[in-house]
Design a protein around this motif. Structure first.
Motif, PDB file in Angstrom:
ATOM      1  N   GLY A 156       0.813  -1.207   0.000  1.00  0.00           N
ATOM      2  CA  GLY A 156       0.000   0.000   0.000  1.00  0.00           C
ATOM      3  C   GLY A 156       0.845   1.256   0.000  1.00  0.00           C
ATOM      4  O   GLY A 156       2.061   1.223   0.197  1.00  0.00           O
ATOM      5  N   ALA A 157       0.201   2.363  -0.236  1.00  0.00           N
ATOM      6  CA  ALA A 157       0.895   3.653  -0.212  1.00  0.00           C
ATOM      7  C   ALA A 157       1.259   4.020   1.222  1.00  0.00           C
ATOM      8  O   ALA A 157       0.663   3.534   2.175  1.00  0.00           O
ATOM      9  CB  ALA A 157       0.013   4.732  -0.825  1.00  0.00           C
ATOM     10  N   THR A 158       2.251   4.880   1.361  1.00  0.00           N
ATOM     11  CA  THR A 158       2.649   5.377   2.676  1.00  0.00           C
ATOM     12  C   THR A 158       1.878   6.647   2.990  1.00  0.00           C
ATOM     13  O   THR A 158       1.837   7.578   2.175  1.00  0.00           O
ATOM     14  CB  THR A 158       4.157   5.671   2.716  1.00  0.00           C
ATOM     15  OG1 THR A 158       4.869   4.462   2.434  1.00  0.00           O
ATOM     16  CG2 THR A 158       4.575   6.179   4.091  1.00  0.00           C
ATOM     17  N   ARG A 159       1.238   6.678   4.150  1.00  0.00           N
ATOM     18  CA  ARG A 159       0.466   7.844   4.571  1.00  0.00           C
ATOM     19  C   ARG A 159       1.222   8.581   5.667  1.00  0.00           C
ATOM     20  O   ARG A 159       1.707   7.978   6.618  1.00  0.00           O
ATOM     21  CB  ARG A 159      -0.896   7.405   5.112  1.00  0.00           C
ATOM     22  CG  ARG A 159      -1.823   8.576   5.440  1.00  0.00           C
ATOM     23  CD  ARG A 159      -3.120   8.109   6.059  1.00  0.00           C
ATOM     24  NE  ARG A 159      -2.984   7.800   7.469  1.00  0.00           N
ATOM     25  CZ  ARG A 159      -3.069   6.586   7.983  1.00  0.00           C
ATOM     26  NH1 ARG A 159      -3.266   5.546   7.188  1.00  0.00           N
ATOM     27  NH2 ARG A 159      -2.950   6.394   9.289  1.00  0.00           N
ATOM     28  N   LEU A 160       1.366   9.880   5.502  1.00  0.00           N
ATOM     29  CA  LEU A 160       2.051  10.701   6.491  1.00  0.00           C
ATOM     30  C   LEU A 160       1.046  11.549   7.247  1.00  0.00           C
ATOM     31  O   LEU A 160       0.197  12.207   6.649  1.00  0.00           O
ATOM     32  CB  LEU A 160       3.087  11.615   5.826  1.00  0.00           C
ATOM     33  CG  LEU A 160       4.474  11.008   5.558  1.00  0.00           C
ATOM     34  CD1 LEU A 160       4.394   9.920   4.506  1.00  0.00           C
ATOM     35  CD2 LEU A 160       5.442  12.085   5.106  1.00  0.00           C
ATOM     36  N   HIS A 214      -0.382  -6.511   7.088  1.00  0.00           N
ATOM     37  CA  HIS A 214       0.826  -6.052   7.794  1.00  0.00           C
ATOM     38  C   HIS A 214       0.861  -4.526   7.731  1.00  0.00           C
ATOM     39  O   HIS A 214       0.985  -3.942   6.655  1.00  0.00           O
ATOM     40  CB  HIS A 214       2.075  -6.645   7.135  1.00  0.00           C
ATOM     41  CG  HIS A 214       3.353  -6.168   7.744  1.00  0.00           C
ATOM     42  ND1 HIS A 214       4.472  -5.873   7.001  1.00  0.00           N
ATOM     43  CD2 HIS A 214       3.686  -5.908   9.029  1.00  0.00           C
ATOM     44  CE1 HIS A 214       5.440  -5.470   7.803  1.00  0.00           C
ATOM     45  NE2 HIS A 214       4.979  -5.487   9.043  1.00  0.00           N
ATOM     46  N   ILE A 215       0.712  -3.893   8.885  1.00  0.00           N
ATOM     47  CA  ILE A 215       0.750  -2.430   8.957  1.00  0.00           C
ATOM     48  C   ILE A 215       2.039  -2.009   9.649  1.00  0.00           C
ATOM     49  O   ILE A 215       2.338  -2.434  10.759  1.00  0.00           O
ATOM     50  CB  ILE A 215      -0.468  -1.877   9.728  1.00  0.00           C
ATOM     51  CG1 ILE A 215      -1.759  -2.262   8.997  1.00  0.00           C
ATOM     52  CG2 ILE A 215      -0.366  -0.365   9.878  1.00  0.00           C
ATOM     53  CD1 ILE A 215      -3.024  -1.838   9.729  1.00  0.00           C
ATOM     54  N   SER A 216       2.806  -1.191   8.963  1.00  0.00           N
ATOM     55  CA  SER A 216       4.075  -0.682   9.498  1.00  0.00           C
ATOM     56  C   SER A 216       3.892   0.791   9.850  1.00  0.00           C
ATOM     57  O   SER A 216       3.448   1.584   9.019  1.00  0.00           O
ATOM     58  CB  SER A 216       5.182  -0.844   8.450  1.00  0.00           C
ATOM     59  OG  SER A 216       6.385  -0.275   8.900  1.00  0.00           O
ATOM     60  N   THR A 217       4.233   1.143  11.092  1.00  0.00           N
ATOM     61  CA  THR A 217       4.061   2.519  11.555  1.00  0.00           C
ATOM     62  C   THR A 217       5.368   3.037  12.140  1.00  0.00           C
ATOM     63  O   THR A 217       5.955   2.408  13.018  1.00  0.00           O
ATOM     64  CB  THR A 217       2.970   2.616  12.634  1.00  0.00           C
ATOM     65  OG1 THR A 217       1.747   2.083  12.121  1.00  0.00           O
ATOM     66  CG2 THR A 217       2.749   4.064  13.055  1.00  0.00           C
ATOM     67  N   VAL A 218       5.835   4.164  11.627  1.00  0.00           N
ATOM     68  CA  VAL A 218       7.004   4.846  12.184  1.00  0.00           C
ATOM     69  C   VAL A 218       6.503   6.129  12.844  1.00  0.00           C
ATOM     70  O   VAL A 218       5.891   6.971  12.196  1.00  0.00           O
ATOM     71  CB  VAL A 218       8.054   5.184  11.107  1.00  0.00           C
ATOM     72  CG1 VAL A 218       9.236   5.922  11.729  1.00  0.00           C
ATOM     73  CG2 VAL A 218       8.535   3.924  10.410  1.00  0.00           C
ATOM     74  N   HIS A 219       6.764   6.262  14.134  1.00  0.00           N
ATOM     75  CA  HIS A 219       6.338   7.437  14.891  1.00  0.00           C
ATOM     76  C   HIS A 219       7.589   8.212  15.291  1.00  0.00           C
ATOM     77  O   HIS A 219       8.431   7.707  16.028  1.00  0.00           O
ATOM     78  CB  HIS A 219       5.551   7.009  16.124  1.00  0.00           C
ATOM     79  CG  HIS A 219       5.052   8.155  16.943  1.00  0.00           C
ATOM     80  ND1 HIS A 219       4.740   8.054  18.284  1.00  0.00           N
ATOM     81  CD2 HIS A 219       4.808   9.458  16.615  1.00  0.00           C
ATOM     82  CE1 HIS A 219       4.333   9.228  18.734  1.00  0.00           C
ATOM     83  NE2 HIS A 219       4.369  10.096  17.747  1.00  0.00           N
ATOM     84  N   ASN A 279      -0.038  -2.880   4.272  1.00  0.00           N
ATOM     85  CA  ASN A 279       0.299  -3.850   3.243  1.00  0.00           C
ATOM     86  C   ASN A 279      -0.407  -5.180   3.520  1.00  0.00           C
ATOM     87  O   ASN A 279      -1.014  -5.359   4.580  1.00  0.00           O
ATOM     88  CB  ASN A 279       1.819  -4.059   3.204  1.00  0.00           C
ATOM     89  CG  ASN A 279       2.584  -2.756   3.133  1.00  0.00           C
ATOM     90  OD1 ASN A 279       2.403  -1.982   2.210  1.00  0.00           O
ATOM     91  ND2 ASN A 279       3.408  -2.497   4.143  1.00  0.00           N
ATOM     92  N   ALA A 280      -0.287  -6.098   2.596  1.00  0.00           N
ATOM     93  CA  ALA A 280      -0.903  -7.416   2.793  1.00  0.00           C
ATOM     94  C   ALA A 280      -0.150  -8.458   1.976  1.00  0.00           C
ATOM     95  O   ALA A 280       0.479  -8.149   0.966  1.00  0.00           O
ATOM     96  CB  ALA A 280      -2.378  -7.397   2.381  1.00  0.00           C
ATOM     97  N   TRP A 281      -0.206  -9.700   2.461  1.00  0.00           N
ATOM     98  CA  TRP A 281       0.228 -10.850   1.671  1.00  0.00           C
ATOM     99  C   TRP A 281      -1.019 -11.633   1.317  1.00  0.00           C
ATOM    100  O   TRP A 281      -1.839 -11.934   2.182  1.00  0.00           O
ATOM    101  CB  TRP A 281       1.178 -11.735   2.471  1.00  0.00           C
ATOM    102  CG  TRP A 281       2.479 -11.068   2.814  1.00  0.00           C
ATOM    103  CD1 TRP A 281       3.367 -10.515   1.950  1.00  0.00           C
ATOM    104  CD2 TRP A 281       3.043 -10.897   4.123  1.00  0.00           C
ATOM    105  NE1 TRP A 281       4.440  -9.996   2.642  1.00  0.00           N
ATOM    106  CE2 TRP A 281       4.268 -10.222   3.969  1.00  0.00           C
ATOM    107  CE3 TRP A 281       2.624 -11.250   5.403  1.00  0.00           C
ATOM    108  CZ2 TRP A 281       5.076  -9.896   5.055  1.00  0.00           C
ATOM    109  CZ3 TRP A 281       3.423 -10.921   6.470  1.00  0.00           C
ATOM    110  CH2 TRP A 281       4.645 -10.259   6.295  1.00  0.00           C
TER     111      TRP A 281
END
Length: 252
Positions: free
Chosen positions: A115-119, A218-223, A245-247
């Motif tokens: 997926g796209a990255t959301r800020l 799968h969700i990746s979060t950078v804080h 994202n997803a598999w």
């Protein structure tokens, strides 16, 4: 991965049994060191020898034996004792006897859906460093490839977990946050080097959920907590970058 299990989807169960009834299928005990989770495999007890063969074990001496998976060592063994006794040995309590609902991803051809990255709340200058669409990512990341998952499923056994730990990049400890859902903090050693008052609280987390035998999200979060001086110049203070994202299983 020492052995590959060929278990099909785990049977969906209720949250608990009022009394320890004899299951018609082989029970798997997942030992964590602070207790055990119990699942039903797809092997009926008449074929219990096949369950052992899947992980390199000989047939058990009892048809009621439980297949124990030690998540601390990756070892397997048969145990003919009660679920209560196994739970105690795994560091749990006598009343931890529930058979838990679980979804087992099927082996086959899997493809990453990026997926796209959301800020959220980030300085505008940071947007140039993150792709806004999956098309901006390397195409090889999205190529289907054959995958087989150990049963019962646990993200400790995923390639991304093993690779980061083997390369010494990050120790990953997954914790359960719901049915078929886990969360882990990644690169905590790196973020932990940020001194107090200069962005303390920054972290990266992964959230993973098995939605069905054919889909894992799968969700990746950078804080990032910007230091006051940087926030005053760049704008924003609490910056989150979220990638969903997803598999997905696309074939046999």
């Amino acid at each position: 991965m020492k052995h590959t299990l060929t278990f099909a989807a785990l049977l969906l169960l209720g949250t608990s049994f009022a009394a320890p009834a004899r299951a018609e299928n082989v029970i798997i005990a997942e030992c964590h060191g602070n207790g055990a989770d119990f699942y039903l495999s797809d092997f009926d007890r008449e074929n219990i020898a096949e369950a052992g063969k899947s992980v390199g074990l000989p047939p058990p001496t009892s048809a009621d034996a439980i297949l124990v998976v030690d998540r601390r060592t990756g070892a397997y063994h048969w145990d003919s004792r009660s679920r209560a006794a196994i739970a105690r040995e795994c560091g749990g309590k006598e009343d931890e006897l529930a058979l838990f609902e679980g979804i087992q991803p099927k082996p086959g051809l899997w493809q990453a859906r990026l997926g796209a990255t959301r800020l959220d709340g980030c300085p505008p200058i940071m947007e140039q460093f993150f792709p806004k669409s999956p098309g901006a990512l390397p195409p090889e990341w999205q190529q289907p490839r054959p995958l087989t998952y150990q049963a019962p499923f646990h993200p400790d056994k995923l390639e991304m977990t093993k690779t980061l730990e083997a390369q010494g990049k990050s120790k990953i400890t997954w914790r359960s946050v719901g049915n078929d859902a886990w969360e882990a903090e990644v690169f905590s050693e790196l973020f932990g080097q940020i001194p107090a008052g200069e962005g303390l609280g920054s972290k990266m987390t992964w959230n993973l959920k098995v939605k069905s035998p054919s889909e894992i999200t799968h969700i990746s979060t950078v804080h990032i907590v910007l230091p006051a001086e940087a926030a005053a110049v760049l704008g924003g203070k609490d910056c989150k970058m979220v990638s969903a994202n997803a598999w997905v299983r696309v074939g046999d």
